[in-house]
Write a protein that holds these residues in place. Structure first.
Motif: not given
Length: 64
Positions: A33-34, A37, A41
């Protein structure tokens, strides 16, 4: 009294009825998930910067 009862029942349900994932799986999924993300971004920042530059060129072209 209803709020206290609700909170205690919620904790009881979390302890007895919820199946928790193993810690190693939680860590692996958190990393995934990181990473996504950060990637999304950066993609959003890139598209935003590109459109900003494009609009700046367009407005300068219309102004002149």
């Amino acid at each position: 009294m209803k709020v206290i009862n609700y909170i205690s029942e919620a904790f009881r349900e979390l302890k007895s009825n919820v199946t928790w994932s193993p810690w190693s799986e939680v860590q692996r999924l958190t990393i995934i998930v990181a990473v996504f993300t950060v990637v999304l971004s950066l993609a959003t920042w890139g598209v935003d910067s590109s459109f900003s530059e494009l609009l700046g060129v367009f407005y300068n072209w219309v102004k002149n």
